[in-house]
Design a protein around this motif. Structure first.
Motif, PDB file in Angstrom:
ATOM      1  N   VAL A 307       0.838  -1.199   0.000  1.00  0.00           N
ATOM      2  CA  VAL A 307       0.000   0.000   0.000  1.00  0.00           C
ATOM      3  C   VAL A 307       0.875   1.252   0.000  1.00  0.00           C
ATOM      4  O   VAL A 307       0.629   2.203  -0.749  1.00  0.00           O
ATOM      5  CB  VAL A 307      -0.951  -0.008   1.211  1.00  0.00           C
ATOM      6  N   ARG A 308       1.900   1.254   0.829  1.00  0.00           N
ATOM      7  CA  ARG A 308       2.815   2.394   0.875  1.00  0.00           C
ATOM      8  C   ARG A 308       3.553   2.553  -0.458  1.00  0.00           C
ATOM      9  O   ARG A 308       3.783   3.670  -0.927  1.00  0.00           O
ATOM     10  CB  ARG A 308       3.821   2.206   2.009  1.00  0.00           C
ATOM     11  N   GLU A 309       3.915   1.429  -1.061  1.00  0.00           N
ATOM     12  CA  GLU A 309       4.601   1.486  -2.355  1.00  0.00           C
ATOM     13  C   GLU A 309       3.682   2.073  -3.422  1.00  0.00           C
ATOM     14  O   GLU A 309       4.116   2.869  -4.268  1.00  0.00           O
ATOM     15  CB  GLU A 309       5.043   0.081  -2.758  1.00  0.00           C
ATOM     16  N   ALA A 310       2.399   1.685  -3.406  1.00  0.00           N
ATOM     17  CA  ALA A 310       1.448   2.217  -4.377  1.00  0.00           C
ATOM     18  C   ALA A 310       1.239   3.717  -4.181  1.00  0.00           C
ATOM     19  O   ALA A 310       1.112   4.468  -5.161  1.00  0.00           O
ATOM     20  CB  ALA A 310       0.114   1.477  -4.257  1.00  0.00           C
ATOM     21  N   GLU A 311       1.236   4.168  -2.919  1.00  0.00           N
ATOM     22  CA  GLU A 311       1.071   5.602  -2.696  1.00  0.00           C
ATOM     23  C   GLU A 311       2.309   6.376  -3.134  1.00  0.00           C
ATOM     24  O   GLU A 311       2.210   7.485  -3.673  1.00  0.00           O
ATOM     25  CB  GLU A 311       0.776   5.877  -1.217  1.00  0.00           C
ATOM     26  N   LEU A 312       3.481   5.809  -2.927  1.00  0.00           N
ATOM     27  CA  LEU A 312       4.704   6.462  -3.396  1.00  0.00           C
ATOM     28  C   LEU A 312       4.754   6.511  -4.915  1.00  0.00           C
ATOM     29  O   LEU A 312       5.255   7.488  -5.497  1.00  0.00           O
ATOM     30  CB  LEU A 312       5.925   5.725  -2.848  1.00  0.00           C
ATOM     31  N   ALA A 313       4.238   5.489  -5.574  1.00  0.00           N
ATOM     32  CA  ALA A 313       4.143   5.522  -7.038  1.00  0.00           C
ATOM     33  C   ALA A 313       3.223   6.657  -7.481  1.00  0.00           C
ATOM     34  O   ALA A 313       3.484   7.318  -8.492  1.00  0.00           O
ATOM     35  CB  ALA A 313       3.643   4.184  -7.561  1.00  0.00           C
ATOM     36  N   LEU A 314       2.153   6.883  -6.719  1.00  0.00           N
ATOM     37  CA  LEU A 314       1.257   8.001  -7.014  1.00  0.00           C
ATOM     38  C   LEU A 314       1.963   9.335  -6.802  1.00  0.00           C
ATOM     39  O   LEU A 314       1.796  10.276  -7.595  1.00  0.00           O
ATOM     40  CB  LEU A 314       0.006   7.905  -6.135  1.00  0.00           C
ATOM     41  N   ARG A 315       2.771   9.435  -5.753  1.00  0.00           N
ATOM     42  CA  ARG A 315       3.549  10.665  -5.524  1.00  0.00           C
ATOM     43  C   ARG A 315       4.499  10.935  -6.692  1.00  0.00           C
ATOM     44  O   ARG A 315       4.623  12.076  -7.159  1.00  0.00           O
ATOM     45  CB  ARG A 315       4.349  10.536  -4.234  1.00  0.00           C
ATOM     46  N   ALA A 316       5.175   9.892  -7.146  1.00  0.00           N
ATOM     47  CA  ALA A 316       6.110  10.056  -8.254  1.00  0.00           C
ATOM     48  C   ALA A 316       5.382  10.476  -9.526  1.00  0.00           C
ATOM     49  O   ALA A 316       5.847  11.362 -10.260  1.00  0.00           O
ATOM     50  CB  ALA A 316       6.872   8.750  -8.489  1.00  0.00           C
ATOM     51  N   ALA A 317       4.244   9.853  -9.804  1.00  0.00           N
ATOM     52  CA  ALA A 317       3.472  10.221 -10.993  1.00  0.00           C
ATOM     53  C   ALA A 317       2.955  11.647 -10.894  1.00  0.00           C
ATOM     54  O   ALA A 317       2.902  12.371 -11.904  1.00  0.00           O
ATOM     55  CB  ALA A 317       2.310   9.244 -11.169  1.00  0.00           C
ATOM     56  N   ASN A 318       2.579  12.076  -9.692  1.00  0.00           N
ATOM     57  CA  ASN A 318       2.114  13.449  -9.501  1.00  0.00           C
ATOM     58  C   ASN A 318       3.239  14.444  -9.782  1.00  0.00           C
ATOM     59  O   ASN A 318       3.022  15.501 -10.392  1.00  0.00           O
ATOM     60  CB  ASN A 318       1.592  13.620  -8.070  1.00  0.00           C
ATOM     61  N   ALA A 319       4.453  14.121  -9.345  1.00  0.00           N
ATOM     62  CA  ALA A 319       5.599  14.992  -9.596  1.00  0.00           C
ATOM     63  C   ALA A 319       5.948  15.030 -11.081  1.00  0.00           C
ATOM     64  O   ALA A 319       6.350  16.078 -11.617  1.00  0.00           O
ATOM     65  CB  ALA A 319       6.799  14.536  -8.780  1.00  0.00           C
ATOM     66  N   GLU A 320       5.795  13.914 -11.779  1.00  0.00           N
ATOM     67  CA  GLU A 320       6.108  13.871 -13.206  1.00  0.00           C
ATOM     68  C   GLU A 320       5.180  14.768 -14.008  1.00  0.00           C
ATOM     69  O   GLU A 320       5.554  15.246 -15.083  1.00  0.00           O
ATOM     70  CB  GLU A 320       6.031  12.435 -13.719  1.00  0.00           C
ATOM     71  N   VAL A 321       3.974  15.001 -13.518  1.00  0.00           N
ATOM     72  CA  VAL A 321       3.071  15.947 -14.190  1.00  0.00           C
ATOM     73  C   VAL A 321       3.684  17.339 -14.182  1.00  0.00           C
ATOM     74  O   VAL A 321       3.671  18.056 -15.197  1.00  0.00           O
ATOM     75  CB  VAL A 321       1.685  15.952 -13.508  1.00  0.00           C
ATOM     76  N   GLY A 322       4.243  17.753 -13.030  1.00  0.00           N
ATOM     77  CA  GLY A 322       4.902  19.052 -12.955  1.00  0.00           C
ATOM     78  C   GLY A 322       6.124  19.137 -13.848  1.00  0.00           C
ATOM     79  O   GLY A 322       6.400  20.172 -14.458  1.00  0.00           O
ATOM     80  N   VAL A 323       6.868  18.054 -13.962  1.00  0.00           N
ATOM     81  CA  VAL A 323       8.049  18.035 -14.830  1.00  0.00           C
ATOM     82  C   VAL A 323       7.635  18.219 -16.281  1.00  0.00           C
ATOM     83  O   VAL A 323       8.206  19.040 -17.018  1.00  0.00           O
ATOM     84  CB  VAL A 323       8.830  16.711 -14.659  1.00  0.00           C
ATOM     85  N   ALA A 324       6.617  17.456 -16.708  1.00  0.00           N
ATOM     86  CA  ALA A 324       6.154  17.558 -18.096  1.00  0.00           C
ATOM     87  C   ALA A 324       5.590  18.941 -18.388  1.00  0.00           C
ATOM     88  O   ALA A 324       5.768  19.470 -19.493  1.00  0.00           O
ATOM     89  CB  ALA A 324       5.099  16.485 -18.368  1.00  0.00           C
ATOM     90  N   GLN A 325       4.930  19.552 -17.411  1.00  0.00           N
ATOM     91  CA  GLN A 325       4.386  20.888 -17.614  1.00  0.00           C
ATOM     92  C   GLN A 325       5.490  21.923 -17.716  1.00  0.00           C
ATOM     93  O   GLN A 325       5.420  22.855 -18.520  1.00  0.00           O
ATOM     94  CB  GLN A 325       3.437  21.234 -16.464  1.00  0.00           C
ATOM     95  N   ALA A 326       6.549  21.766 -16.916  1.00  0.00           N
ATOM     96  CA  ALA A 326       7.643  22.735 -16.921  1.00  0.00           C
ATOM     97  C   ALA A 326       8.389  22.744 -18.244  1.00  0.00           C
ATOM     98  O   ALA A 326       8.938  23.784 -18.647  1.00  0.00           O
ATOM     99  CB  ALA A 326       8.608  22.430 -15.771  1.00  0.00           C
ATOM    100  N   TYR A 327       8.407  21.625 -18.955  1.00  0.00           N
ATOM    101  CA  TYR A 327       9.091  21.573 -20.241  1.00  0.00           C
ATOM    102  C   TYR A 327       8.408  22.451 -21.284  1.00  0.00           C
ATOM    103  O   TYR A 327       9.015  22.784 -22.310  1.00  0.00           O
ATOM    104  CB  TYR A 327       9.164  20.134 -20.753  1.00  0.00           C
TER     105      TYR A 327
END
Length: 484
Positions: A307-327
């Protein structure tokens, strides 16, 4: 004029720091989860205690079992792979932190020698002809230019839109994921070894039951043979009694085979070659603990590694949205270089051009990239949505696993109580049937039937005992225990 330049420079610096405070994307917020206050089948209300908090070496008390688990944690190949994955993720995390620093490259001792033939630039202005026109170029190749240069270059991208910070956030979440993955592997490993060990004890108990019944059947067969010799029964009685004895006999090699395979499986989990496994206790010696605290469903978010691993995967995916937007926004880079163009130190400050340097700053704004940047941004948002769905599904599966384990424990306790009564009745039936048979008041068929019932009831009771132990392990694993 100088004041204007100074104020303009300060304004630019302030503007850069102001822009650097911007950050693309939204900060992570845990999504709403439809969790209840209690598990179905649990007597708990809002108690904060849970068996997941018990370390595995306290939860399992059998000395041989704890030795097997301890060996597996050290030697199991999946565990070793998980540790390597942690090291790999740690390197990626370090890389994301270093992205905030400028890149520096150095070129030391670079030389540039050029040779030319007599026909190269053969005119009076080439320098090989003197003012009177009496000079002439050399017949062989001559040194046209010899240059020595050492330089240092610097390139730095300012994190205006928080792209680098989001990349670091994603890398950190992925790094922490590897720790949770290791915990999940250890939890599954602890449970697998416990279940395998309990299965081994069950097979031992079933083998003991089969051997005991074989002796009992053999004793009955001898009595039937005496009766046949006395003319009291026919040869059919011997055949049927012997057939019943062979049923018990056939179980012995089958169980011995399963025991050897189970021992090898346990050795494989511990990273060892095939061999026998010592047992420090018998299955029926185990006494089940009355009750364990399952805690509350919300604690699964803390204790369950998957469960913790799945939530961390969600955190990483959420951060990748900001990375893609910044480009999709401008990037500001500063490049600087400097060096020497003379080999001897005494010439560095005497010859014009011996020292050189430069600085370049630029803003790059993507205008049209074939919709590539927008596509990457939209895909990143969809990947985040998928990660959220996966997180919610993992939580839902965890709640169901705990609930099922609680139901299993409750119903297996009831089955075991019935099974014990059934064994007692069957054993009493065998005793009475033998007494009546010896006194001639019962037939050999009644004895065979009683012995068959006893064999089946004892084997079933052993199986229920093993299922009880496995149900406790399943609850321990479902609540997230075993990795501490």
């Amino acid at each position: 004029m100088k004041a204007i330049i100074r104020h303009t420079g300060l304004a630019l610096i302030f503007g850069c720091f102001l822009l650097s405070a911007c950050k693309m994307g939204k900060d992570y917020v845990r999504p709403a989860l439809p969790l209840t206050d209690t598990f179905r089948g649990s007597n708990q209300t809002t108690d904060s205690t849970t068996i997941a908090d018990i370390p595995w070496n306290d939860f399992f008390t059998d000395s041989m079992l704890t030795m097997l688990i301890d060996s597996a944690i050290v030697n199991n190949y999946d565990m070793q792979t998980a540790l390597k994955n942690i090291e790999i993720a740690n390197q990626s995390l370090r890389q994301s932190r270093a992205a905030f620093l400028p890149e520096i490259e150095a070129q030391l001792g670079g030389t540039n020698h050029q040779w030319r033939s007599r026909d190269f630039y053969g005119s009076p202005s080439s320098g090989w002809y003197d003012q009177e026109g009496e000079g002439s170029p050399p017949e062989n190749l001559f040194m046209y230019q010899s240059q020595y240069a050492s330089s240092i270059g610097l390139s730095w991208e300012l994190d205006i839109w928080g792209k680098l910070r989001r990349q670091k956030e994603s890398a950190l979440a992925e790094y922490l994921q590897t720790f949770e993955a290791r915990k999940a592997i250890q939890t599954s490993l602890v449970a697998a070894i416990a279940e395998g060990y309990y299965n081994l004890l069950m097979l031992d108990a079933q083998l003991e039951v089969a051997q005991r019944n074989l002796k009992l059947n053999d004793s009955t067969l001898q009595i039937v043979k005496l009766q046949r010799d006395a003319g009291e029964v026919s040869s059919l009685a011997i055949q049927q009694t012997q057939s019943q004895m062979l049923v018990a006999a056939s179980l012995i090699p089958q169980l011995e085979q399963e025991i050897a395979i189970q021992e090898n499986s346990l050795r494989a989990l511990t990273g060892r070659m095939p061999d026998s496994v010592y047992r420090s206790s018998a299955l029926m010696d185990w006494r089940m603990q009355g009750a364990y605290d399952a805690g509350v469903p919300l604690q699964l978010l803390v204790n369950r590694p998957d469960v913790r691993e799945a939530e961390l995967a969600l955190r990483a995916a959420n951060a990748e949205v900001g990375v893609a937007q910044a480009y999709r926004y401008p990037s500001l880079t500063i490049e600087a270089s400097g060096g020497i163009n003379a080999m001897l130190p005494q010439n560095w400050f005497n010859i014009p051009g011996a020292l050189f340097g430069g600085i370049i700053s630029g803003v790059t704004q993507p205008i049209f990239a074939g919709r590539r940047l927008k596509t990457q941004h939209e895909i990143a948002k969809l990947e985040r949505d998928k990660a959220e769905i996966s997180f919610q599904q993992t939580v839902m599966d965890a709640v169901h696993e705990v609930t099922n384990a609680l139901v299993m424990i409750e119903k297996l306790n009831e089955q075991y109580a019935i099974g014990e009564e059934r064994v007692t009745t069957a054993q009493l039936g065998v005793k009475n049937a033998n007494l009546l048979f010896k006194s001639g008041e019962a037939t050999y068929l009644e004895v065979i039937t009683a012995q068959s019932n006893a064999l089946n009831s004892e084997l079933d009771l052993v199986s229920i005992k093993q299922e009880q132990l496995n149900a406790k392990v399943a609850l321990y694993r479902a609540l997230g225990g075993g990795w501490k």
